[in-house]
Write an enzyme that holds these catalytic residues in place. Structure first.
Site, PDB file in Angstrom:
ATOM      1  N   HIS A   1      53.525 128.880  37.914  1.00 31.46           N
ATOM      2  CA  HIS A   1      52.198 128.304  37.674  1.00 31.46           C
ATOM      3  C   HIS A   1      52.038 126.987  38.429  1.00 31.46           C
ATOM      4  O   HIS A   1      52.986 126.254  38.672  1.00 31.46           O
ATOM      5  CB  HIS A   1      51.883 128.159  36.179  1.00 31.46           C
ATOM      6  CG  HIS A   1      52.565 127.063  35.437  1.00 31.46           C
ATOM      7  ND1 HIS A   1      52.967 127.183  34.124  1.00 31.46           N
ATOM      8  CD2 HIS A   1      52.891 125.787  35.782  1.00 31.46           C
ATOM      9  CE1 HIS A   1      53.511 126.049  33.728  1.00 31.46           C
ATOM     10  NE2 HIS A   1      53.482 125.185  34.710  1.00 31.46           N
TER      11      HIS A   1
ATOM     12  N   ASN B   1      57.590 129.999  36.123  1.00 35.11           N
ATOM     13  CA  ASN B   1      56.911 131.287  36.337  1.00 35.11           C
ATOM     14  C   ASN B   1      55.932 131.225  37.501  1.00 35.11           C
ATOM     15  O   ASN B   1      55.144 132.136  37.704  1.00 35.11           O
ATOM     16  CB  ASN B   1      56.171 131.720  35.066  1.00 35.11           C
ATOM     17  CG  ASN B   1      55.053 130.753  34.683  1.00 35.11           C
ATOM     18  OD1 ASN B   1      54.889 129.700  35.302  1.00 35.11           O
ATOM     19  ND2 ASN B   1      54.286 131.108  33.670  1.00 35.11           N
TER      20      ASN B   1
ATOM     21  N   ASP C   1      45.271 119.139  34.353  1.00 36.93           N
ATOM     22  CA  ASP C   1      45.171 119.937  33.142  1.00 36.93           C
ATOM     23  C   ASP C   1      45.356 119.102  31.878  1.00 36.93           C
ATOM     24  O   ASP C   1      45.755 117.933  31.943  1.00 36.93           O
ATOM     25  CB  ASP C   1      46.183 121.098  33.175  1.00 36.93           C
ATOM     26  CG  ASP C   1      47.574 120.656  33.655  1.00 36.93           C
ATOM     27  OD1 ASP C   1      47.913 119.480  33.498  1.00 36.93           O
ATOM     28  OD2 ASP C   1      48.301 121.508  34.183  1.00 36.93           O
TER      29      ASP C   1
ATOM     30  N   GLU D   1      48.406 130.354  35.008  1.00 34.96           N
ATOM     31  CA  GLU D   1      49.517 131.240  34.698  1.00 34.96           C
ATOM     32  C   GLU D   1      49.441 132.506  35.549  1.00 34.96           C
ATOM     33  O   GLU D   1      48.409 132.776  36.170  1.00 34.96           O
ATOM     34  CB  GLU D   1      49.455 131.610  33.210  1.00 34.96           C
ATOM     35  CG  GLU D   1      49.560 130.407  32.273  1.00 34.96           C
ATOM     36  CD  GLU D   1      50.971 129.829  32.166  1.00 34.96           C
ATOM     37  OE1 GLU D   1      51.723 129.841  33.169  1.00 34.96           O
ATOM     38  OE2 GLU D   1      51.326 129.370  31.072  1.00 34.96           O
TER      39      GLU D   1
HETATM   40  C1  GLP Z   1      53.382 121.512  33.318  1.00 36.46           C
HETATM   41  C2  GLP Z   1      52.132 121.119  34.074  1.00 36.46           C
HETATM   42  C3  GLP Z   1      52.237 121.541  35.503  1.00 36.46           C
HETATM   43  C4  GLP Z   1      53.561 121.111  36.090  1.00 36.46           C
HETATM   44  C5  GLP Z   1      54.672 121.779  35.355  1.00 36.46           C
HETATM   45  C6  GLP Z   1      56.047 121.454  35.923  1.00 36.46           C
HETATM   46  O1  GLP Z   1      53.351 122.827  32.918  1.00 36.46           O
HETATM   47  N1  GLP Z   1      50.950 121.656  33.519  1.00 36.46           N
HETATM   48  O2  GLP Z   1      51.165 120.969  36.230  1.00 36.46           O
HETATM   49  O3  GLP Z   1      53.609 121.483  37.421  1.00 36.46           O
HETATM   50  O4  GLP Z   1      54.586 121.311  34.044  1.00 36.46           O
HETATM   51  O5  GLP Z   1      56.815 120.854  34.968  1.00 36.46           O
HETATM   52  P1  GLP Z   1      58.149 120.066  35.196  1.00 36.46           P
HETATM   53  O6  GLP Z   1      57.883 119.023  36.221  1.00 36.46           O
HETATM   54  O7  GLP Z   1      58.441 119.455  33.855  1.00 36.46           O
HETATM   55  O8  GLP Z   1      59.147 121.060  35.631  1.00 36.46           O
END
Ligand code: GLP
Length: 253
Positions: free
Chosen positions: A138, A136, A67, A143
Site C-alpha cells: 500500500h 502489502n 491519510d 490497499e
Molecule cells: C502507514 C501509512 C503509510 C506508510 C506505511 C509505512 O500505513 N498510512 O502511508 O507508508 O504506514 O509504514 P512504516 O513506515 O511504519 O513501515
C-alpha cells in the site's frame, strides 16, 4: 523510476531529509505531501535539525498528509495529527493554518475527501510527495485492489495493515478499521514522488514494486507510471531485487 540503494537506513533517512530540505530552500512556498509511519520519524527529525542548525525556513510551506484514521480526531494520541505535531510541526516554523490532514471525524466523510482534493488543487498541487510502503504494497492507505486512478476517499484497512500498524497504538485493539486516504490518482499527480523503504520486511514488496508488473494488487506498482519518482532503499530492503547490481551501477551508489 530512479533508484538509490544505500548501505544503512540512517543514510536513507538522511538523504531523504536533505532532499526535502532542498525543495524547501529552492521553493519557499513549496507544497509538500507528507506521510506517516515508522520510516518517516527519522526523516522528520532530519528536517527539524535542518531548520534548527541550517535555518531551513518552513514559514511559507503548505502540507497535505496522505491519510488519517476514521474516528480519530486532531487530539487523539494515535491519530496522524498528533504524529505530525510530535515529529515535525511542533519543532519548525510552519504556519499550522497551512498544514492539512483528512478529517477522520468529519460528519460527511465523502464530502470531506472531495474538499481535500479541492484544497490540494487550490494550493497549486503537490510539489513533492513523500511516501512509505506497506508490507502489502500500500501507498497512503491504498490497499490492494485500489483503483489505479482512485481519488481521496474512505477505505477499509486490510488485515496485513492492521497487523503492521496496530503495534503503534497504545491499545492495539483500538486501531480503527477504516481510514481516509489520498487516492493513487491523487498521488500520481504530485510533481515529484520520493518513496523510502528500509529493512528486510519490505524486501519482497519492494522487488514487486520495482520489477513486477503494474497491478492493483500491489498499489505501489502504479508509481512506475510516475514521470519523476525516486525510490531510496537501504541494502536490506533492496535484497530481493533480481537486478540489484545493475541498479547500483546505474545510480553510482
Ligand atoms: C502507514 C501509512 C503509510 C506508510 C506505511 C509505512 O500505513 N498510512 O502511508 O507508508 O504506514 O509504514 P512504516 O513506515 O511504519 O513501515
Amino acid at each position: 523510476m530512479e533508484l538509490v540503494i544505500l548501505d544503512t537506513e540512517a543514510q536513507v533517512f538522511e538523504l531523504a531529509a536533505r532532499q526535502v530540505a532542498q525543495v524547501v530552500r529552492q521553493t519557499p512556498r513549496a507544497v509538500l505531501g507528507l506521510a506517516t509511519g515508522r520510516t518517516m520519524e527519522a526523516v522528520y527529525q532530519g528536517l527539524v535539525r535542518a531548520h534548527r542548525d541550517e535555518g531551513v525556513d518552513f514559514s511559507g510551506v503548505a502540507t497535505f498528509n496522505l491519510d488519517e484514521y476514521v474516528g480519530l480526531g486532531p487530539d487523539d494520541p494515535n491519530g496522524y495529527c498528533r504524529y505530525m505535531a510530535r515529529y515535525l510541526f511542533d519543532h519548525v516554523n510552519i504556519d499550522l493554518a497551512q498544514t492539512h490532514l483528512p478529517d477522520g471525524v468529519a460528519d460527511d466523510l465523502e464530502a470531506c475527501c472531495a474538499a481535500y482534493e479541492a484544497a490540494i488543487v487550490a494550493a497549486g498541487g503537490i510539489d513533492l510527495q513523500l511516501l512509505g510502503i506497506g508490507v502489502n504494497g500500500h501507498i497512503g492507505f491504498n490497499e490492494p485492489l485500489s483503483g489505479l486512478h482512485s481519488r481521496t476517499r474512505p477505505v477499509q484497512l486490510s488485515e496485513a495493515t492492521i497487523a503492521q500498524n496496530q503495534g503503534l497504538f497504545d491499545i492495539p485493539e483500538r486501531m480503527p478499521r477504516q481510514a481516509l486516504t489520498m487516492g493513487i490518482g491523487t498521488i500520481l499527480e504530485a510533481r515529484e514522488c520520493l518513496l523510502l523503504a528500509t529493512g528486510a520486511s519490505k524486501a519482497p514488496v519492494v522487488a514487486q514494486m520495482i520489477e513486477g508488473p503494474v497491478t492493483a494488487l500491489i498499489p505501489a506498482t502504479a508509481l512506475q507510471f510516475h514521470p519523476r519518482c525516486t525510490v531510496i532503499l537501504d541494502a536490506a530492503a533492496a535484497a530481493d531485487l533480481a537486478q540489484r547490481e545493475s541498479y547500483r551501477w546505474q545510480t553510482g551508489a
